[in-house]
Design an enzyme around this catalytic site. Sequence first.
Site, PDB file in Angstrom:
ATOM      1  N   CYS A 266       0.860  -1.201   0.000  1.00 22.53           N
ATOM      2  CA  CYS A 266       0.000   0.000   0.000  1.00 22.53           C
ATOM      3  C   CYS A 266       0.888   1.239   0.000  1.00 22.53           C
ATOM      4  O   CYS A 266       0.717   2.138   0.837  1.00 22.53           O
ATOM      5  CB  CYS A 266      -0.934   0.002   1.197  1.00 22.53           C
ATOM      6  SG  CYS A 266      -1.729  -1.581   1.539  1.00 22.53           S
ATOM      7  N   PRO A 269       1.203   7.308  -1.889  1.00 22.05           N
ATOM      8  CA  PRO A 269       1.870   7.997  -2.994  1.00 22.05           C
ATOM      9  C   PRO A 269       3.388   7.861  -3.018  1.00 22.05           C
ATOM     10  O   PRO A 269       4.010   8.367  -3.944  1.00 22.05           O
ATOM     11  CB  PRO A 269       1.462   9.464  -2.785  1.00 22.05           C
ATOM     12  CG  PRO A 269       1.307   9.571  -1.300  1.00 22.05           C
ATOM     13  CD  PRO A 269       0.730   8.250  -0.846  1.00 22.05           C
ATOM     14  N   GLY A 271       5.857   8.429  -0.282  1.00 17.70           N
ATOM     15  CA  GLY A 271       6.742   9.124   0.651  1.00 17.70           C
ATOM     16  C   GLY A 271       7.545   8.168   1.532  1.00 17.70           C
ATOM     17  O   GLY A 271       8.752   8.362   1.758  1.00 17.70           O
ATOM     18  N   LYS A 272       6.879   7.130   2.044  1.00 20.77           N
ATOM     19  CA  LYS A 272       7.583   6.179   2.901  1.00 20.77           C
ATOM     20  C   LYS A 272       8.568   5.348   2.081  1.00 20.77           C
ATOM     21  O   LYS A 272       9.653   4.996   2.574  1.00 20.77           O
ATOM     22  CB  LYS A 272       6.567   5.289   3.624  1.00 20.77           C
ATOM     23  CG  LYS A 272       5.613   6.055   4.524  1.00 20.77           C
ATOM     24  CD  LYS A 272       4.625   5.128   5.211  1.00 20.77           C
ATOM     25  CE  LYS A 272       3.622   5.924   6.045  1.00 20.77           C
ATOM     26  NZ  LYS A 272       2.656   6.691   5.215  1.00 20.77           N
ATOM     27  N   ASP A 290       0.896  -1.584  -4.737  1.00 21.13           N
ATOM     28  CA  ASP A 290      -0.434  -1.064  -4.434  1.00 21.13           C
ATOM     29  C   ASP A 290      -1.435  -1.874  -5.238  1.00 21.13           C
ATOM     30  O   ASP A 290      -1.047  -2.696  -6.076  1.00 21.13           O
ATOM     31  CB  ASP A 290      -0.553   0.432  -4.723  1.00 21.13           C
ATOM     32  CG  ASP A 290      -1.392   1.139  -3.657  1.00 21.13           C
ATOM     33  OD1 ASP A 290      -0.854   2.007  -2.950  1.00 21.13           O
ATOM     34  OD2 ASP A 290      -2.591   0.802  -3.517  1.00 21.13           O
ATOM     35  N   ASP A 335       1.152  -0.157   5.309  1.00 19.29           N
ATOM     36  CA  ASP A 335       0.465   1.114   5.583  1.00 19.29           C
ATOM     37  C   ASP A 335      -0.989   0.889   5.178  1.00 19.29           C
ATOM     38  O   ASP A 335      -1.385   1.194   4.067  1.00 19.29           O
ATOM     39  CB  ASP A 335       1.118   2.236   4.779  1.00 19.29           C
ATOM     40  CG  ASP A 335       0.616   3.601   5.196  1.00 19.29           C
ATOM     41  OD1 ASP A 335       0.007   3.719   6.273  1.00 19.29           O
ATOM     42  OD2 ASP A 335       0.825   4.560   4.426  1.00 19.29           O
ATOM     43  N   CYS A 388      -3.491   5.630   9.554  1.00 18.13           N
ATOM     44  CA  CYS A 388      -3.698   7.033   9.935  1.00 18.13           C
ATOM     45  C   CYS A 388      -5.077   7.148  10.579  1.00 18.13           C
ATOM     46  O   CYS A 388      -5.818   8.086  10.316  1.00 18.13           O
ATOM     47  CB  CYS A 388      -3.547   7.982   8.755  1.00 18.13           C
ATOM     48  SG  CYS A 388      -4.576   7.596   7.331  1.00 18.13           S
TER      49      CYS A 388
END
Length: 436
Positions: A266, A269, A271-272, A290, A335, A388
């Site tokens: 997952c 976009p 960043g991780k 993804d 994530d 999140c």
Amino acid sequence: MIALARRAALDALRQVDEERLDMGEAVARARKPLTDERDRALLLEIVSGTLRMRAAIDHQLALRLTRPIGRLDAMVRDILRMSAFQLMYLTRTPSSAIINDAVDLTRRGGKSSATGLVNAVLRALNRERQKLAWPERPADPANVDAMAGYFSVVHSHPEWLIRRWLRRHGAEATEAWLRFNNLAPALCLVANRTLASREALEEELKSDGVDTRHTPRAPHGLQVISGQALGTRAFREGRCLVQDEASQLIAGLLAAQRGDRVLDLCASPGGKTVAIAADIGSTGLIVATDVRRHRLRVLTETLTRCRIARARVTQVPPAGVLPFADAAFDRVLIDAPCSGLGTVRRDPDIRWRVAESDLPALAATQVDLLQRTAALVRPGGTLVYSTCSSEPEENQQVVAAFLAGHPDFTLAREHQTLPFRDGLEAFFGSVLERRA
């Protein structure tokens, strides 16, 4: 002539209401015809503010309507909400322009029979906006139902969510959280450490007229104080990304080392993924995945812009076996797809889009994803589960359900940021270690 930003704002709000788009996508679509950055900024301010303060706005409109707001035509309701937001919170804008545009938008939308109502309600609100009536604050802060009803209007959140927070954290912390969610968030960047340190990025941005300061918790982040960071060469050439500070902390939980093989599920976009790529160095491997194609496109664009050549991007199925060998990875980051209830400051539409009844299904999907992934972690390896979300059903309870069926894993660390305590969005992470 109707202001372009107001016309675009109504288009965006209609897409959120009718097409169930999230706010970011709706604003991105609506802003395309706008060439002036001031119009684009006003569009975002109106849409995000209208969604953020919707319950407070509806309370004021209801006092001036002769029928329930839910029985109004949907477009007329959106016009009233966005115009009331401007009258109540954007006091630098001439009220006559707001009201005239609202009437013209109603007529342009084919709702001429409602122009009188729109005009009358907004003019009444404008006359009284210096002395608006609000519910009386309950005397007993321990009365959960009474406090939830009061907070839901004055701080514009759904009652069911407020009740949960009141029961877990009490009235004082809950009110601080609600206030946090109604503040405009700062733009937050993270340095792409494969190309630049935070300090080098800070200097480069400063030379381009962008003032920043170090993020208090995340070691590679910068908060933008002033300037157009997204128009700089550093951003265009991938030396930095936009990423919330709380989100930046998640990749660090993985503690990836040089030469590690890492699976980033997952990942969009991206960043991780960029942060992990810097940790594993040129001898490591990262597989970023993804489910949906458009998210893979976003992920690929991020990695290309940031020049992360050693990441492999792979589409994975939403259910069933993942296309990797058992024990193939030293570390895995999930994530997980979640309600997003930890990020309602940045995504105010979430508070109205997510219902309490959504949580069990989300939790079932999250447990399933953990179970599908467990065998891919080598003995002695690390699995990080993150969301999140602020809600235990998606966090601690998911991890407990997974551990109950997987005695070969142990909980090594739990991480949680909370707005009222940390001044950050509510992010969660669990570090799970597979026994050697």
